[in-house]
Scaffold this active site. Structure first.
Site, PDB file in Angstrom:
ATOM      1  N   GLY A  89       0.860  -1.367   0.114  1.00  0.00           N
ATOM      2  CA  GLY A  89      -0.221  -0.118  -0.032  1.00  0.00           C
ATOM      3  C   GLY A  89       0.868   1.375   0.106  1.00  0.00           C
ATOM      4  O   GLY A  89       1.891   1.151   0.557  1.00  0.00           O
TER       5      GLY A  89
ATOM      6  N   ILE B  35      -1.827  -9.830  -4.690  1.00  0.00           N
ATOM      7  CA  ILE B  35      -2.097 -10.344  -3.276  1.00  0.00           C
ATOM      8  C   ILE B  35      -3.475 -11.336  -3.113  1.00  0.00           C
ATOM      9  O   ILE B  35      -3.448 -12.500  -2.908  1.00  0.00           O
ATOM     10  CB  ILE B  35      -2.189  -9.455  -2.223  1.00  0.00           C
ATOM     11  CG1 ILE B  35      -0.677  -8.767  -1.957  1.00  0.00           C
ATOM     12  CG2 ILE B  35      -2.644 -10.049  -0.895  1.00  0.00           C
ATOM     13  CD1 ILE B  35      -0.551  -7.662  -1.049  1.00  0.00           C
TER      14      ILE B  35
ATOM     15  N   ARG C  32     -11.915  -3.453  -8.417  1.00  0.00           N
ATOM     16  CA  ARG C  32     -12.520  -2.219  -8.914  1.00  0.00           C
ATOM     17  C   ARG C  32     -13.438  -2.315 -10.160  1.00  0.00           C
ATOM     18  O   ARG C  32     -14.576  -1.600 -10.292  1.00  0.00           O
ATOM     19  CB  ARG C  32     -11.548  -0.942  -9.008  1.00  0.00           C
ATOM     20  CG  ARG C  32     -12.062   0.253  -9.147  1.00  0.00           C
ATOM     21  CD  ARG C  32     -10.917   1.236  -9.287  1.00  0.00           C
ATOM     22  NE  ARG C  32      -9.621   0.926 -10.338  1.00  0.00           N
ATOM     23  CZ  ARG C  32      -8.821   1.428 -10.412  1.00  0.00           C
ATOM     24  NH1 ARG C  32      -8.534   2.501  -9.406  1.00  0.00           N
ATOM     25  NH2 ARG C  32      -7.852   1.219 -11.221  1.00  0.00           N
TER      26      ARG C  32
ATOM     27  N   ARG D 207      -6.017  -2.958   4.806  1.00  0.00           N
ATOM     28  CA  ARG D 207      -5.956  -1.929   5.698  1.00  0.00           C
ATOM     29  C   ARG D 207      -7.190  -1.510   6.432  1.00  0.00           C
ATOM     30  O   ARG D 207      -8.316  -1.929   6.214  1.00  0.00           O
ATOM     31  CB  ARG D 207      -5.831  -0.476   4.836  1.00  0.00           C
ATOM     32  CG  ARG D 207      -4.435  -0.381   3.968  1.00  0.00           C
ATOM     33  CD  ARG D 207      -3.594  -0.324   4.964  1.00  0.00           C
ATOM     34  NE  ARG D 207      -2.007   0.129   4.459  1.00  0.00           N
ATOM     35  CZ  ARG D 207      -1.184  -0.749   3.839  1.00  0.00           C
ATOM     36  NH1 ARG D 207      -1.551  -2.013   4.242  1.00  0.00           N
ATOM     37  NH2 ARG D 207       0.094  -0.493   3.507  1.00  0.00           N
TER      38      ARG D 207
ATOM     39  N   ASP E 107      -5.856  -8.603  10.488  1.00  0.00           N
ATOM     40  CA  ASP E 107      -4.555  -8.555  10.461  1.00  0.00           C
ATOM     41  C   ASP E 107      -4.262  -6.913  10.772  1.00  0.00           C
ATOM     42  O   ASP E 107      -3.111  -6.274  10.945  1.00  0.00           O
ATOM     43  CB  ASP E 107      -3.470  -8.796   9.469  1.00  0.00           C
ATOM     44  CG  ASP E 107      -2.324  -8.703   9.543  1.00  0.00           C
ATOM     45  OD1 ASP E 107      -1.771  -8.857  10.655  1.00  0.00           O
ATOM     46  OD2 ASP E 107      -1.477  -8.196   8.641  1.00  0.00           O
TER      47      ASP E 107
ATOM     48  N   HIS F 218      -1.020  -6.632  12.412  1.00  0.00           N
ATOM     49  CA  HIS F 218      -0.445  -5.969  11.208  1.00  0.00           C
ATOM     50  C   HIS F 218       0.875  -6.783  10.665  1.00  0.00           C
ATOM     51  O   HIS F 218       2.015  -5.689  10.506  1.00  0.00           O
ATOM     52  CB  HIS F 218      -0.265  -4.489  10.852  1.00  0.00           C
ATOM     53  CG  HIS F 218      -0.185  -3.951   9.621  1.00  0.00           C
ATOM     54  ND1 HIS F 218      -0.496  -2.801   9.384  1.00  0.00           N
ATOM     55  CD2 HIS F 218       0.152  -4.571   8.652  1.00  0.00           C
ATOM     56  CE1 HIS F 218      -0.775  -2.601   8.202  1.00  0.00           C
ATOM     57  NE2 HIS F 218      -0.188  -3.637   7.546  1.00  0.00           N
TER      58      HIS F 218
END
Length: 316
Positions: free
Chosen positions: A72, A148, A169, A228, A251, A275
């Site tokens: 990210g 991923i 998306r 995220r 996470d 994380h």
């Protein structure tokens, strides 16, 4: 033209770096290793937080590439508005796929098979046998089907899932089959036993898992977030967890790090890891290979790989 390169890994520990560049080691320390105005290629320190990541950027008037070591870039992108036009922001595609996908499978299996309950039973010397859910025969929905997401599907293959549904998306077709668009989620969510987030944090994905999203999830479904924390509305998730209708394995959280006393720590049906999707023994060798490849291209005057955005110059 300056050719200073700021690295968070000592240059003598990275094989294959071009010799014509000047390397400065900086991993977030208070003092800079050189004048930021002379930096042409900035590699952002890994896991040091957004404040450290962006601290030298405003003074980097000669920078041409900003390279993160994370998948990210949301912790860096907002600070690029003061940079000259044409600066490339690159992410670490190829570095974190294996580790993050591995953790996603770990969280799924640990949650479904109720491993935390066994750990607690061991602490209390209790034999907690019984029947527990399996991943086999489950329908899995992957939201964020990039590298991923594809790596997660690779690792799901041996587990005899009933179905793997991919969402990104925009809709497209891959060798594995159809990738659905985000707009199709309302119809897809009620059929999924496991919902995995592996999407970047963007304006489109921020708060995507809100109350309406969670309400459409199947009774007994598991929500897994290795993306995220901001992708999930924490208050809405807490409300669903309190009712026991769904479970979660996270996470990443919002806020992060999750502070002591936060209700998410002790919410029913939630498993939390701090994380650690990318911070494994697999990180260093892959990160070094990425940097050697990117800097070789940079020294040769070639376009870097993994470009996420290109700056348009300072805004008024």
């Amino acid at each position: 033209m300056t050719a200073d390169v700021w690295l968070p890994i000592p240059a003598d520990e990275i094989e294959g770096l071009p010799k014509e560049l000047d390397y400065r080691f900086w991993d977030g320390e208070r003092d800079f290793p050189a004048d930021p105005a002379d930096c042409a290629f900035y590699v952002v320190p890994y896991l040091k937080g957004p404040e450290i990541a962006v601290r030298p950027l405003a003074a980097m008037t000669s920078v041409r590439v900003v390279q993160t070591l994370s998948a990210g870039t949301d912790h860096v992108a907002p600070a690029l508005g003061s940079l000259p036009a044409g600066v490339r922001l690159c992410n670490a595609k190829g570095v974190h796929e294996a580790s993050t996908a591995e953790l996603a499978l770990t969280l799924i299996l640990a949650s479904l098979r109720n491993i935390p309950r066994f750990v607690q039973g061991q602490e209390h010397e209790e034999w907690r046998s019984g029947f527990y859910p399996a991943l086999a025969d489950k329908s899995v929905l992957i939201i964020g089907y990039g590298s991923i997401g594809a790596a997660i599907e690779d690792r799901l293959a041996p587990f005899e899932c009933a179905r793997v549904v991919r969402v990104a998306r925009s809709a497209r077709t891959t060798e594995r089959g159809r990738v659905h668009a985000f707009t199709e989620l309302p119809a897809l969510l009620p059929e999924a036993d496991v919902v995995i987030f592996s999407t970047p944090l963007t304006e489109q994905t921020k708060g995507l898992a809100d109350a309406a999203f969670l309400a459409r999830m199947k009774d007994g479904a598991l929500l897994v977030n290795v993306a995220r924390g901001g992708v999930v509305d924490t208050e809405a998730l807490l409300a669903e967890l309190a009712g026991g209708r769904i479970t979660a394995a996270l996470d990443v959280t919002d806020p992060e790090p999750l502070p002591a006393g936060h209700p998410l720590w002790h919410a029913p049906g939630v498993l939390i890891s701090p994380h650690v999707g990318g911070s494994t023994s697999a990180f260093q060798p892959r990160a070094k290979r990425l940097l050697a490849a990117q800097l070789t291209r940079f020294a040769a005057g070639e376009e870097p790989r993994n470009v996420v955005l290109t700056t348009e110059g300072p805004t008024a």
